[in-house]
Scaffold this motif. Structure first.
Motif, PDB file in Angstrom:
ATOM      1  N   LYS A  52       0.843  -1.211   0.000  1.00 24.42           N
ATOM      2  CA  LYS A  52       0.000   0.000   0.000  1.00 24.42           C
ATOM      3  C   LYS A  52       0.874   1.255   0.000  1.00 24.42           C
ATOM      4  O   LYS A  52       0.585   2.225  -0.711  1.00 24.42           O
ATOM      5  CB  LYS A  52      -0.909   0.020   1.234  1.00 24.42           C
ATOM      6  N   ALA A  53       1.948   1.228   0.800  1.00 27.07           N
ATOM      7  CA  ALA A  53       2.836   2.403   0.861  1.00 27.07           C
ATOM      8  C   ALA A  53       3.424   2.670  -0.522  1.00 27.07           C
ATOM      9  O   ALA A  53       3.493   3.819  -0.983  1.00 27.07           O
ATOM     10  CB  ALA A  53       3.952   2.153   1.878  1.00 27.07           C
ATOM     11  N   LEU A  57       0.776   4.023  -2.972  1.00 27.08           N
ATOM     12  CA  LEU A  57       0.485   5.435  -2.676  1.00 27.08           C
ATOM     13  C   LEU A  57       1.634   6.329  -3.152  1.00 27.08           C
ATOM     14  O   LEU A  57       1.424   7.320  -3.855  1.00 27.08           O
ATOM     15  CB  LEU A  57       0.281   5.585  -1.157  1.00 27.08           C
ATOM     16  N   ASN A  98       1.920   6.177  -6.924  1.00 28.48           N
ATOM     17  CA  ASN A  98       0.646   6.507  -7.573  1.00 28.48           C
ATOM     18  C   ASN A  98       0.280   5.497  -8.671  1.00 28.48           C
ATOM     19  O   ASN A  98       0.001   5.863  -9.814  1.00 28.48           O
ATOM     20  CB  ASN A  98       0.706   7.944  -8.136  1.00 28.48           C
ATOM     21  N   ASP A 143      -9.062  -0.184  -3.417  1.00 27.13           N
ATOM     22  CA  ASP A 143      -8.624   1.077  -2.811  1.00 27.13           C
ATOM     23  C   ASP A 143      -7.752   0.732  -1.598  1.00 27.13           C
ATOM     24  O   ASP A 143      -7.636  -0.428  -1.217  1.00 27.13           O
ATOM     25  CB  ASP A 143      -9.808   1.987  -2.470  1.00 27.13           C
ATOM     26  N   LEU A 144      -7.144   1.746  -1.005  1.00 29.07           N
ATOM     27  CA  LEU A 144      -6.116   1.457  -0.005  1.00 29.07           C
ATOM     28  C   LEU A 144      -6.677   0.997   1.338  1.00 29.07           C
ATOM     29  O   LEU A 144      -5.920   0.780   2.285  1.00 29.07           O
ATOM     30  CB  LEU A 144      -5.219   2.686   0.186  1.00 29.07           C
TER      31      LEU A 144
END
Ligand code: KG4
Ligand code: ZN
Length: 350
Positions: A95-96, A99, A102, A341-342
């Motif tokens: 996830k990091a 993010l 992108n 989604d995160l």
């Protein structure tokens, strides 16, 4: 699409870069040395080791692939099933990165990863195919109608086959992981007429059960060594260290191990081929750690040949846990628009 796969569901920290179903890198850091003194995976130690290793493993996968992190186009990470603390390490890292870079991310079902690993090495796979996932945590048959229509048609009612290998190896004092230890021990010996149970072999029953077999092994060990109670409870043993395999007890251990492997192999091969025939599948995919077993490969190929079913196994390194299988599955999911989604969570069961 250039996809990074991350796998941390159990005791392997793994990362891989895959593009167009081709493996560009496939890095696996195995924790076997951490867990072997306990005869099985210790969940807390596994998550700590994942935390120590995950960044380096991802960096190495990027370097070996010759793909800078900034050139990645998607990320796939094992969402489950598995050990929750271990899964969370991989998911947090993934996830990091999604993010920070992108790029899209998708949570992958580990078992579907095993099933689709075969696409990394074979082009002629036709739907529907029958898939047997046979690992330390699972023994299930899947009817795979297409990339996204996957139905489980059979499962173990108690232990997974790999779990049975691990527990029996522990009981026989053979070390961890059990499958490799048992296969190594029995390759030049046979069961000398000893037959152990093969459960649920009715033709249209696609469930499995290995607990009766495990108990039968325990009884054989009791016959060999007498009852040694470690805890005062009947049937519980001190680990028996089979240091000298030329003694009567050593020969007895080999015989039991060979009969045990034979029972597991017979059941897995017969049921998988029966299921392929029952559901009119021309191809049978066998995957997961136990698919590395050579006796299983030989038995299934011979049964499938008479049934005119083609059997496909991933190569040995892609049978046991790896991240290439997660990346290749993620490539299909992301290309079809399955983006998470995160906020997605880990699933210990799935
Ligand atoms: O797929 P995997 O690496 O991890 C899970 O998702 O569980 O499978 C690990 C399991 C262990 O139980 C191990 O004993 C078994 O696969 N295994 C084998 C062999 N190599 C690994 N079992 C039988 N024969 C082998 N050669
Ligand atoms: Zn696995």
């Amino acid at each position: 699409m250039i996809v990074l796969g991350i796998e941390t569901s159990c005791d392997e920290t793994a990362a891989s870069v895959v593009s167009g179903k081709k493996i560009l890198s496939n890095v696996v850091f195995s924790q076997i040395d951490v867990h072997k003194e306990y005869g099985g995976v210790v969940p807390e130690l596994a998550s700590r080791k994942h935390i120590e290793c995950i960044s380096q493993v991802i960096d190495l996968a990027s370097k070996e692939a010759g793909v800078a992190l900034s050139h990645l186009q998607g990320i796939g990470v094992t969402r489950g099933p598995g050990l929750i603390g271990s899964l969370l390490v991989g998911i947090g890292a993934a996830k990091a990165m999604a993010l920070g870079l992108n790029i899209p991310i998708t949570g992958v079902n580990h078992l579907h990863g095993h099933l689709f690993a075969v696409f990394l090495e074979n082009e002629g796979i036709e739907f529907p195919f029958m898939g047997l996932v046979v690992s330390g945590g699972h023994t299930s048959l899947y009817l795979v109608r297409n990339f996204f229509d996957i139905e489980r048609v059979g499962k173990t009612r108690d232990d997974a086959a790999g779990e049975a290998f691990d527990k029996v190896a522990k009981l026989l004092g053979l070390g961890y992981p059990g499958g490799v230890a048992i296969e190594g021990l029995v390759q030049d010996s046979d069961s000398d007429g000893l037959r152990l149970p093969q459960a649920l072999l009715e033709k249209d029953n696609f469930d499995f059960s290995f607990s009766g077999l495990k108990t039968a092994v325990l009884r054989q060990v009791e016959n060999l060594f007498g009852r040694k109670s470690a805890t005062g409870r009947p049937g519980s043993f001190y680990p028996i260290c089979a240091e000298n395999m030329d003694t009567d007890q050593g020969i007895g251990i080999k015989k039991i191990a060979a009969a045990f492997q034979d029972s597991v192999v017979q059941v897995l091969a017969k049921k998988a081929v029966n299921a392929a025939k029952y559901y009119n599948c021309k191809q049978l995919v066998i995957c997961g750690g136990v698919a590395a077993n050579r006796a299983l490969r030989e038995k299934t190929i011979s049964l499938a040949c008479s049934a005119r079913v083609q059997v496909l196994f991933p190569s040995f390194g892609l049978c046991t846990d790896n991240a290439a299988m997660i990346a290749v599955r993620a490539e299909d999911l992301l290309s079809a628009g399955f983006v998470d989604d995160l906020s997605f969570d880990a699933k210990s069961r799935w």
